[in-house]
Design a protein around this motif. Structure first.
Motif, short mmCIF file in Angstrom:
data_model
loop_
_atom_site.label_atom_id
_atom_site.label_comp_id
_atom_site.label_asym_id
_atom_site.label_seq_id
_atom_site.Cartn_x
_atom_site.Cartn_y
_atom_site.Cartn_z
N ARG A 41 12.86 15.27 19.14
CA ARG A 41 13.65 15.39 20.45
C ARG A 41 13.09 14.52 21.64
O ARG A 41 13.79 14.37 22.60
N HIS A 72 25.83 9.81 12.51
CA HIS A 72 25.99 10.72 13.52
C HIS A 72 24.77 11.95 13.60
O HIS A 72 24.82 12.17 14.47
N LEU A 73 24.27 12.31 12.41
CA LEU A 73 23.19 13.11 12.32
C LEU A 73 22.05 12.24 13.17
O LEU A 73 21.38 13.21 13.74
N ILE A 118 28.38 8.25 21.60
CA ILE A 118 27.73 8.13 20.14
C ILE A 118 28.52 7.26 19.58
O ILE A 118 28.02 6.39 18.77
N ALA A 130 22.25 10.86 15.77
CA ALA A 130 22.18 11.54 17.41
C ALA A 130 22.50 12.82 17.42
O ALA A 130 22.85 13.23 18.58
N MET A 131 22.05 13.65 16.57
CA MET A 131 22.14 14.96 16.63
C MET A 131 21.46 15.73 17.88
O MET A 131 21.94 16.77 18.49
N THR A 132 20.39 15.29 18.41
CA THR A 132 19.75 15.90 19.37
C THR A 132 20.20 15.32 20.74
O THR A 132 19.98 15.85 21.87
N ARG A 133 21.21 14.25 20.70
CA ARG A 133 21.85 13.59 21.96
C ARG A 133 22.93 14.86 22.30
O ARG A 133 23.71 15.32 21.43
N PRO A 134 23.34 14.93 23.85
CA PRO A 134 24.30 15.78 23.99
C PRO A 134 25.59 15.13 23.52
O PRO A 134 25.76 14.03 23.31
N ASN A 135 26.51 15.98 23.24
CA ASN A 135 27.72 15.66 22.62
C ASN A 135 28.63 14.93 23.65
O ASN A 135 28.21 14.88 24.98
N ARG A 187 20.18 4.77 11.50
CA ARG A 187 19.92 6.30 11.69
C ARG A 187 19.12 6.49 12.81
O ARG A 187 19.34 7.28 13.99
#
Lengths: 237, 292, 340
Positions: free
Chosen positions: A77, A100-101, A112, A103-108, A149
């Motif tokens: 993170r 997409h995984l 992205i 970028a999982m820790t980035r805000p929605n 990724r």
């Protein structure tokens, strides 16, 4: 140039077996550092120790913050993307889901999708395979996916573990060219572990040589590349 | 022929129960790659909570979300408290803990609500759906709710980030950590969801079979049969498997004289063993193709 | 499970002195158990009889789980088959009850072997599922109409319905309760001896090799399929004989005595006694026979919950069960003595 990663006295063991015996090294901001050495020297373990995938002792400072007590998720993170040995793709998920995984820790709702497209720019092959299960990709494509990724995290530091492993020379060439592009365009710092020393030294600015868990040589990549005695005795080419 | 059709339809209706339970089984399997043998008892416990709330005079539309929500929290807490400390223990330890939970929930229910059977009213009302209908209102509602749960689950896993993260955590925990997913939190979330779905199943089943602490034991077995038949990795498979099990059970009960109306559990045993031996991945289960 | 300390596969047998601490403990235990019925009341003797029977059943389960690394949540089913075999042979065929034990064992061996065949393809949790299904379906299987004339359906079978008690052979001066106890004890000692020999034999070593590393075992030429099914069969044999003894001791069999709860109880006994440590069966059996009474006294109706909490505690604090605690204790004493 200041360091993005500073490691002091890093120790790690698997059970009774001590693998790292007090490593000191650093990775310059925006630069590429290579860790070289024979099989079993402790290169992979070093990367795993930085990410908290194994127990470690010593000081690890990332971007001004001590991280040696953090768990893997928290290290990630902070912006450390680790591309593990064997690539670690999610075989049952599609290529695009894998991205997409990343970028999982980035805000929605941040950009992205734009980053996904940027990755497809680096790796057009992945775009063709976007809805395919990642497990069905070829080894080279999976390595590309793993790098892409990692980029999706918008990392400050990428840890690459043997990106050439098990791939045909042509594909390896391609991947290293792309890594050079990434270094130039994205300005990501990298710590790369490689058995293929000549390739790694081409990409790297700085290099360390590890032997049985200790650093034996450190220096400019260019200097090491040109040092006949080091090449002959440690790198074997 | 009429009898045959009627048996199919009523098998379809019971199949709805099994499908719901099978969904809950698949949820847990996805989260922890284990089968929770205490799942039936946990679902029964949820149903008792709903029954208690109804008995206190709360209306059905308030009871259902409340019972489901409490079950979600309960499942989440059970994972955090009981299973987190033994994450890396061998399989036997997990099985033993499942059995321990089974005993705890079963005995707690008997202690709090005793072992007498309790009628539970249906949320959908009594009687047939329409004049001359083969399905009752409750059966129709049961099938509809099962389908709804399936669609919601599918959408959750397909379109939400949390759903994607849960799938990733299940597929490859190590890699999931490397992209910053909190894997153990996802596991707990899976427990919560499984427990919530179990609550739905229990509340749907109770009006059909009466509520008592052992209500779910045999239904869980059918749920397992449905889940295994459909494929433990596939929610859709679990639902289809559940319906098939319901229909097979009904037909066997009618046409195989040995089985009779009351003794249908051996069918579930038979189905489970046959599927596990002949096609362990089930009808829709995923076979991972891995090229290296 | 890390049980290699007790029975390490392929451990070299050093020559031992004839008198060891272990042998002395066993001898004292045996003498105590033989003497027990002459110093205590009938009901207590009956309870210890049950204890010994459970210990035999747990011993069987331990051969499967502790020695071979396979799981079973359904050993209650084999126990049931053994019990019914004896009940039917004694009641319907007039066979002497003592002669029914080998038959019950053999039938359970075949039954276990056959169930072990599909189990070959099932790992860990799937095997647990298949055996779980077996345990839950067992009461209904016993009620099925085609075998109702034998099993008595829901009613079950009353054993020794004419004589009321197993007859004491050779005119020995024991009352039937005492005799049943002694008979069970001798069968139990024999089976324990047998189990130890199995574990120490080639077969036992092969089973442990499969437990510790199936792939390595296969590559060393161990027939994994054969030994896994064999382990299932042997395990069922022991548990089945326990069931047969229970039919003799309780003098009654009915489907609802063999529910899933029985399988749970056996598993509890195994875990409490210590997986992979054969004598643990006795400790586990003591736990499952006497603790429920105790738990009932603490809080009526919550004994199941008590069992559950205790199991969780065992897994957290002493995952090797009583055997593990004992080993740790003995190890500490030895170190203490050595440091002097």
């Amino acid at each position: 140039m200041s360091a993005i990663l500073e490691v002091k006295g890093l120790e790690a063991s698997y059970g009774q077996l001590q693998v790292l015996r007090g490593l000191d090294f650093e990775v310059a901001k925006g630069g590429v550092t290579a860790l070289l050495g024979a099989n079993g020297a402790g290169k992979t373990t070093t990367l795993r120790a930085i990410c908290g995938m194994i127990r470690r002792k010593g000081e690890i400072t990332f971007d001004g913050q001590r991280i040696e007590r953090l768990g893997t998720e928290d290290v990630v993170r902070l912006g450390v993307a680790h591309i593990p040995e064997g690539r670690g793709t999610f075989g049952t998920l599609t290529t695009e889901e894998n991205l997409h995984l990343g970028a999982m820790t980035r805000p929605n709702n941040s950009d992205i999708q734009a980053d996904v497209e940027r990755c497809y720019g680096f790796f057009p092959r992945l775009k063709e395979r976007r809805n395919q299960q990642a497990g069905t990709l070829s080894g080279g494509e999976q390595q590309m996916l793993a790098i892409a990724r990692a980029l999706m995290l918008r990392p400050k530091l990428m840890l690459l573990d043997e990106p050439s492993f098990g791939l045909a020379p042509l594909i390896v060439r391609q991947i290293f060219d792309i890594l050079a592009d990434v270094k130039r365009e994205a300005g990501v710092s990298m710590l790369i572990v490689e058995q293929n020393a000549s390739l790694a030294l081409e990409l790297a600015d700085h290099a360390y040589l590890i032997e049985t868990g200790s650093i034996v040589i450190s220096g400019e990549a260019k200097a090491i590349r040109e040092d006949e005695s080091v090449r002959a005795s440690y790198l074997g080419y | 022929m009429d009898l045959f059709l009627q048996q199919i339809v009523s098998g379809f209706a019971t199949g709805g129960i099994y499908a719901c339970m099978a969904l809950s089984v698949v949820m847990i399997y996805q989260a922890i790659h284990h089968l929770n043998f205490a799942q039936g008892e946990m679902a029964t416990f949820s149903t008792f909570i709903a029954w208690q709330l109804l008995a206190w005079g709360l209306p059905y539309f308030a009871v259902i979300p409340l019972a489901i929500g409490l079950s979600f929290i309960g499942g989440f807490v059970v994972e955090r408290v009981v299973f987190k400390p033994i994450e890396n223990a061998p399989v036997l330890s997990h099985i033993v803990i499942f059995i321990a939970l089974f005993a705890i929930f079963n005995s707690a229910m008997g202690f709090i609500w005793d072992f007498s059977i309790k009628p539970v009213p249906s949320a959908f009302g009594e009687g047939p759906l329409y004049e001359g209908s083969l399905l009752s209102k409750h059966q129709t509602g049961m099938i509809a709710v099962t389908m709804l749960v399936l669609v919601l689950l599918w959408a959750f896993f397909r379109f939400t980030r949390v759903g994607l993260a849960m799938r990733a955590a299940a597929a490859n925990p190590q890699s999931a950590r490397l992209v910053g997913i909190r894997v153990s939190f996802m596991t707990a979330l899976g427990w919560g969801m499984a427990s919530a779905i179990g609550a739905v199943a229990g509340i749907l089943i109770a009006p059909v079979v009466f509520l008592e602490p052992n209500m779910m034991l045999s239904i869980l077995l059918y749920g397992f049969a449905g889940a295994v038949l459909g494929g433990l990795t596939s929610p859709l498979g679990a639902v289809i498997g559940g319906f098939i099990v319901g229909i097979v059970e009904n037909l066997a009960g009618t046409y195989i004289p040995v089985v009779g109306g009351e003794l249908k559990l051996p069918i579930a045993l038979f189905l489970i063993v046959v599927v596990l031996v002949v096609k362990p991945e089930g009808l829709l289960g995923r076979r991972v193709v891995q090229r290296v | 499970m890390a049980t290699s300390e007790t029975y390490a596969a392929g451990a070299a047998a050093a020559p031992k002195p004839f008198i060891t601490a272990e042998r002395v403990v066993y001898l004292l235990l045996f003498v105590g158990l033989v003497a027990l019925p002459f110093f205590s009341k009938g009901f207590f003797v009956f309870q210890v009889t049950k204890l010994l029977i459970y210990a035999i059943a747990i011993l069987g389960l331990n051969l499967l789980t502790g020695i071979n690394g396979q799981f079973s949540l359904g050993h209650g089913a084999f126990y049931a088959v053994g019990a019914y075999t004896t009940a039917i042979m004694v009641e319907m065929m007039g066979v002497n009850y003592m002669l029914t034990l080998p038959v019950a064992g053999l039938i359970c061996f075949v039954f276990g072997f056959l169930f072990g065949l599909p189990a070959l393809r099932l790992d860990g949790i799937y095997l647990a599922l298949a055996t779980f299904a077996l345990a839950i379906a067992m009461p209904q299987l016993l009620k099925l109409s085609p075998i109702e004339h034998l099993t008595g359906g829901v009613q079950g079978v009353i054993v020794f319905s004419e004589t009321f008690d197993p007859d004491v052979p050779f005119g020995l001066p024991f009352d039937p309760g005492t005799w049943t106890y002694l008979f069970t004890l001798f069968v139990g000692v024999f089976l324990f001896w047998l189990a130890r020999n199995i574990v120490a034999s080639r077969t036992g070593r092969a089973m442990m090799a499969i437990r510790d590393n199936p792939i390595a075992a296969r590559s060393m030429g161990v027939n994994v399929a054969l030994y896994k099914t064999l382990a299932f069969g042997l395990s069922a044999l022991f548990t089945g004989i326990a069931g047969a003894l229970s039919a003799i001791a309780v003098k009654f069999v009915a489907p609802d005595s063999f529910t899933f709860a029985l399988s749970i109880v056996l598993l509890v006994g195994l875990v409490v006694g210590g997986v992979g440590w054969l004598p643990g069966a006795l400790i586990g059996a003591t736990f499952i026979v006497f603790v429920p009474n105790f738990a009932e006294e603490i809080s009526k109706g919550l004994s199941g919950a008590f069992f559950g909490f205790f199991l969780i505690l065992v897994i957290y604090l002493a995952p090797q069960g009583a055997g593990g605690l004992l080993r740790a204790g003995v190890g500490r004493v030895k170190r203490l003595l050595a440091s002097r």
